[in-house]
Design a protein around this motif. Structure first.
Motif, PDB file in Angstrom:
ATOM      1  N   CYS A   1      48.672  30.482  50.008  1.00  0.00           N
ATOM      2  CA  CYS A   1      49.268  31.759  49.578  1.00  0.00           C
ATOM      3  C   CYS A   1      50.569  32.059  50.311  1.00  0.00           C
ATOM      4  O   CYS A   1      51.492  32.631  49.733  1.00  0.00           O
ATOM      5  CB  CYS A   1      48.295  32.909  49.786  1.00  0.00           C
ATOM      6  N   PHE A   2      50.636  31.668  51.575  1.00  0.00           N
ATOM      7  CA  PHE A   2      51.851  31.955  52.338  1.00  0.00           C
ATOM      8  C   PHE A   2      53.018  31.097  51.878  1.00  0.00           C
ATOM      9  O   PHE A   2      54.156  31.548  51.863  1.00  0.00           O
ATOM     10  CB  PHE A   2      51.581  31.809  53.837  1.00  0.00           C
ATOM     11  N   VAL A   3      52.725  29.882  51.477  1.00  0.00           N
ATOM     12  CA  VAL A   3      53.783  29.029  50.922  1.00  0.00           C
ATOM     13  C   VAL A   3      54.209  29.573  49.562  1.00  0.00           C
ATOM     14  O   VAL A   3      55.404  29.683  49.267  1.00  0.00           O
ATOM     15  CB  VAL A   3      53.326  27.561  50.817  1.00  0.00           C
ATOM     16  N   VAL A   4      53.248  29.950  48.734  1.00  0.00           N
ATOM     17  CA  VAL A   4      53.567  30.495  47.409  1.00  0.00           C
ATOM     18  C   VAL A   4      54.301  31.832  47.553  1.00  0.00           C
ATOM     19  O   VAL A   4      55.247  32.109  46.808  1.00  0.00           O
ATOM     20  CB  VAL A   4      52.297  30.624  46.545  1.00  0.00           C
ATOM     21  N   ALA A   5      53.921  32.637  48.528  1.00  0.00           N
ATOM     22  CA  ALA A   5      54.645  33.887  48.784  1.00  0.00           C
ATOM     23  C   ALA A   5      56.100  33.598  49.136  1.00  0.00           C
ATOM     24  O   ALA A   5      57.012  34.312  48.713  1.00  0.00           O
ATOM     25  CB  ALA A   5      53.969  34.677  49.906  1.00  0.00           C
ATOM     26  N   TYR A   6      56.334  32.535  49.894  1.00  0.00           N
ATOM     27  CA  TYR A   6      57.690  32.093  50.231  1.00  0.00           C
ATOM     28  C   TYR A   6      58.450  31.709  48.963  1.00  0.00           C
ATOM     29  O   TYR A   6      59.614  32.090  48.780  1.00  0.00           O
ATOM     30  CB  TYR A   6      57.584  30.937  51.225  1.00  0.00           C
ATOM     31  N   VAL A   7      57.796  30.989  48.056  1.00  0.00           N
ATOM     32  CA  VAL A   7      58.415  30.635  46.770  1.00  0.00           C
ATOM     33  C   VAL A   7      58.797  31.907  46.019  1.00  0.00           C
ATOM     34  O   VAL A   7      59.915  32.039  45.507  1.00  0.00           O
ATOM     35  CB  VAL A   7      57.471  29.762  45.910  1.00  0.00           C
ATOM     36  N   TYR A   8      57.875  32.855  45.965  1.00  0.00           N
ATOM     37  CA  TYR A   8      58.136  34.106  45.244  1.00  0.00           C
ATOM     38  C   TYR A   8      59.294  34.885  45.869  1.00  0.00           C
ATOM     39  O   TYR A   8      60.128  35.449  45.157  1.00  0.00           O
ATOM     40  CB  TYR A   8      56.891  34.996  45.227  1.00  0.00           C
ATOM     41  N   LEU A   9      59.344  34.930  47.196  1.00  0.00           N
ATOM     42  CA  LEU A   9      60.450  35.634  47.860  1.00  0.00           C
ATOM     43  C   LEU A   9      61.786  34.992  47.533  1.00  0.00           C
ATOM     44  O   LEU A   9      62.786  35.683  47.302  1.00  0.00           O
ATOM     45  CB  LEU A   9      60.234  35.656  49.376  1.00  0.00           C
ATOM     46  N   ASP A  10      61.811  33.672  47.489  1.00  0.00           N
ATOM     47  CA  ASP A  10      63.047  32.978  47.146  1.00  0.00           C
ATOM     48  C   ASP A  10      63.432  33.251  45.699  1.00  0.00           C
ATOM     49  O   ASP A  10      64.596  33.528  45.400  1.00  0.00           O
ATOM     50  CB  ASP A  10      62.897  31.479  47.402  1.00  0.00           C
ATOM     51  N   ARG A  11      62.475  33.193  44.803  1.00  0.00           N
ATOM     52  CA  ARG A  11      62.758  33.494  43.390  1.00  0.00           C
ATOM     53  C   ARG A  11      63.262  34.921  43.232  1.00  0.00           C
ATOM     54  O   ARG A  11      64.191  35.186  42.471  1.00  0.00           O
ATOM     55  CB  ARG A  11      61.496  33.313  42.540  1.00  0.00           C
ATOM     56  N   PHE A  12      62.639  35.843  43.946  1.00  0.00           N
ATOM     57  CA  PHE A  12      63.047  37.246  43.877  1.00  0.00           C
ATOM     58  C   PHE A  12      64.495  37.390  44.339  1.00  0.00           C
ATOM     59  O   PHE A  12      65.294  38.074  43.698  1.00  0.00           O
ATOM     60  CB  PHE A  12      62.108  38.104  44.733  1.00  0.00           C
ATOM     61  N   SER A  13      64.834  36.729  45.445  1.00  0.00           N
ATOM     62  CA  SER A  13      66.206  36.784  45.970  1.00  0.00           C
ATOM     63  C   SER A  13      67.212  36.204  44.989  1.00  0.00           C
ATOM     64  O   SER A  13      68.329  36.711  44.856  1.00  0.00           O
ATOM     65  CB  SER A  13      66.302  36.023  47.294  1.00  0.00           C
ATOM     66  N   GLN A  14      66.822  35.140  44.298  1.00  0.00           N
ATOM     67  CA  GLN A  14      67.714  34.517  43.318  1.00  0.00           C
ATOM     68  C   GLN A  14      67.931  35.426  42.114  1.00  0.00           C
ATOM     69  O   GLN A  14      69.039  35.525  41.596  1.00  0.00           O
ATOM     70  CB  GLN A  14      67.132  33.190  42.847  1.00  0.00           C
ATOM     71  N   ARG A  15      66.870  36.072  41.682  1.00  0.00           N
ATOM     72  CA  ARG A  15      66.943  36.916  40.480  1.00  0.00           C
ATOM     73  C   ARG A  15      67.483  38.317  40.780  1.00  0.00           C
ATOM     74  O   ARG A  15      67.904  39.017  39.860  1.00  0.00           O
ATOM     75  CB  ARG A  15      65.572  37.016  39.821  1.00  0.00           C
ATOM     76  N   GLN A  16      67.422  38.728  42.028  1.00  0.00           N
ATOM     77  CA  GLN A  16      67.871  40.065  42.431  1.00  0.00           C
ATOM     78  C   GLN A  16      68.892  39.946  43.560  1.00  0.00           C
ATOM     79  O   GLN A  16      68.642  40.363  44.690  1.00  0.00           O
ATOM     80  CB  GLN A  16      66.664  40.905  42.895  1.00  0.00           C
ATOM     81  N   PRO A  17      70.063  39.379  43.274  1.00  0.00           N
ATOM     82  CA  PRO A  17      71.031  39.134  44.357  1.00  0.00           C
ATOM     83  C   PRO A  17      71.545  40.405  45.028  1.00  0.00           C
ATOM     84  O   PRO A  17      72.012  40.355  46.165  1.00  0.00           O
ATOM     85  CB  PRO A  17      72.167  38.381  43.652  1.00  0.00           C
TER      86      PRO A  17
ATOM     87  N   SER B   1      54.505  40.060  48.216  1.00  0.00           N
ATOM     88  CA  SER B   1      54.507  38.661  47.787  1.00  0.00           C
ATOM     89  C   SER B   1      53.194  37.967  48.137  1.00  0.00           C
ATOM     90  O   SER B   1      52.676  37.174  47.341  1.00  0.00           O
ATOM     91  CB  SER B   1      55.698  37.903  48.372  1.00  0.00           C
ATOM     92  N   VAL B   2      52.633  38.257  49.294  1.00  0.00           N
ATOM     93  CA  VAL B   2      51.351  37.649  49.669  1.00  0.00           C
ATOM     94  C   VAL B   2      50.240  38.164  48.753  1.00  0.00           C
ATOM     95  O   VAL B   2      49.389  37.387  48.291  1.00  0.00           O
ATOM     96  CB  VAL B   2      51.013  37.907  51.153  1.00  0.00           C
ATOM     97  N   MET B   3      50.237  39.454  48.460  1.00  0.00           N
ATOM     98  CA  MET B   3      49.218  40.008  47.572  1.00  0.00           C
ATOM     99  C   MET B   3      49.301  39.377  46.184  1.00  0.00           C
ATOM    100  O   MET B   3      48.289  38.963  45.612  1.00  0.00           O
ATOM    101  CB  MET B   3      49.361  41.535  47.468  1.00  0.00           C
ATOM    102  N   VAL B   4      50.504  39.286  45.632  1.00  0.00           N
ATOM    103  CA  VAL B   4      50.684  38.692  44.308  1.00  0.00           C
ATOM    104  C   VAL B   4      50.271  37.219  44.334  1.00  0.00           C
ATOM    105  O   VAL B   4      49.600  36.736  43.414  1.00  0.00           O
ATOM    106  CB  VAL B   4      52.142  38.878  43.816  1.00  0.00           C
ATOM    107  N   ALA B   5      50.632  36.506  45.394  1.00  0.00           N
ATOM    108  CA  ALA B   5      50.245  35.098  45.518  1.00  0.00           C
ATOM    109  C   ALA B   5      48.733  34.949  45.573  1.00  0.00           C
ATOM    110  O   ALA B   5      48.161  34.061  44.931  1.00  0.00           O
ATOM    111  CB  ALA B   5      50.897  34.473  46.750  1.00  0.00           C
ATOM    112  N   ALA B   6      48.068  35.800  46.327  1.00  0.00           N
ATOM    113  CA  ALA B   6      46.605  35.737  46.426  1.00  0.00           C
ATOM    114  C   ALA B   6      45.956  36.012  45.070  1.00  0.00           C
ATOM    115  O   ALA B   6      45.004  35.325  44.677  1.00  0.00           O
ATOM    116  CB  ALA B   6      46.108  36.728  47.475  1.00  0.00           C
ATOM    117  N   LYS B   7      46.476  36.995  44.360  1.00  0.00           N
ATOM    118  CA  LYS B   7      45.921  37.308  43.041  1.00  0.00           C
ATOM    119  C   LYS B   7      46.118  36.160  42.061  1.00  0.00           C
ATOM    120  O   LYS B   7      45.264  35.895  41.224  1.00  0.00           O
ATOM    121  CB  LYS B   7      46.572  38.574  42.476  1.00  0.00           C
ATOM    122  N   PHE B   8      47.246  35.501  42.159  1.00  0.00           N
ATOM    123  CA  PHE B   8      47.545  34.408  41.231  1.00  0.00           C
ATOM    124  C   PHE B   8      46.836  33.113  41.617  1.00  0.00           C
ATOM    125  O   PHE B   8      46.429  32.343  40.758  1.00  0.00           O
ATOM    126  CB  PHE B   8      49.057  34.169  41.158  1.00  0.00           C
TER     127      PHE B   8
END
Length: 196
Positions: free
Chosen positions: A69-85, A101-108
């Motif tokens: 989940c922590f790795v996936v949360a990192y992926v999500y944070l990077d995607r968020f930064s790319q999409r929301q500059p 991001s951790v909560m969303v990763a855990a749910k997914f």
């Protein structure tokens, strides 16, 4: 989904991720003076007194989500930064972005996870705020939540590089070992917003 082989690696993943996010937040705090940045629901009025590492350790201790989940949360944070500059990760928003991001990763990712009210308590925010953060985060990601094994491995590699910076004498053979349960390819790589 790809997983970390050894659950005991969790504290190390947290150390490396927190170090990386600390540098990103500090860098964006400096750049904040020169670039126009949007204020969002993720921004606090002040910088939280708890460090990023302590906050991630708290989430790890109480959320009981898988190490992946922590790795996936990192992926999500990077995607968020790319999409929301216009919403770069900085010291005013990193904690709220992390808990979300951790909560969303855990749910997914995980079969069992806690509800938003529980994550709100862990994160030190209200349930209403947690709900708003989740919705804004999901829309900020355009609901792009799938993380392929290739992408997972790529982000783990970036965390391994962080490990080299923090612990140059560590044997890479035992760090963040991965295995995949399915094959799927995605040509996504961490972008410069987080891969500082």
């Amino acid at each position: 989904m790809a997983e970390l082989e050894n659950p005991d690696e969790m504290p190390r993943v947290i150390t490396f991720l927190s170090s990386l996010l600390q540098r990103v937040a500090e860098s964006n705090d400096v750049n904040r003076r020169f670039e126009l940045q949007k204020i969002s629901v993720f921004h606090g009025l002040t910088r939280p007194s708890i460090s990023i590492q302590s906050y991630l350790e708290r989430i790890s201790k109480y959320a009981n989500c898988s190490p992946s989940c922590f790795v996936v949360a990192y992926v999500y944070l990077d995607r968020f930064s790319q999409r929301q500059p216009s919403l770069p990760i900085n010291s005013f928003n990193v904690h709220r972005l992390l808990i979300t991001s951790v909560m969303v990763a855990a749910k997914f990712l995980d079969d069992m996870y806690y509800n938003n009210a529980y994550y709100a308590k862990v994160g030190g925010i209200s349930t209403t705020e947690m709900n708003f953060l989740e919705v804004d985060f999901l829309f900020g990601l355009s609901f792009h939540l799938n993380v392929t094994p290739t992408t997972f491995h790529t982000y783990c590699t970036y965390l391994q590089r962080e490990m080299i910076i923090l612990e140059p004498s560590v044997n890479l053979g035992r760090s963040l070992k991965l295995h995949c349960s399915f094959n799927e390819d995605e040509s996504t790589h961490p972008k410069q917003q987080l891969a500082v």
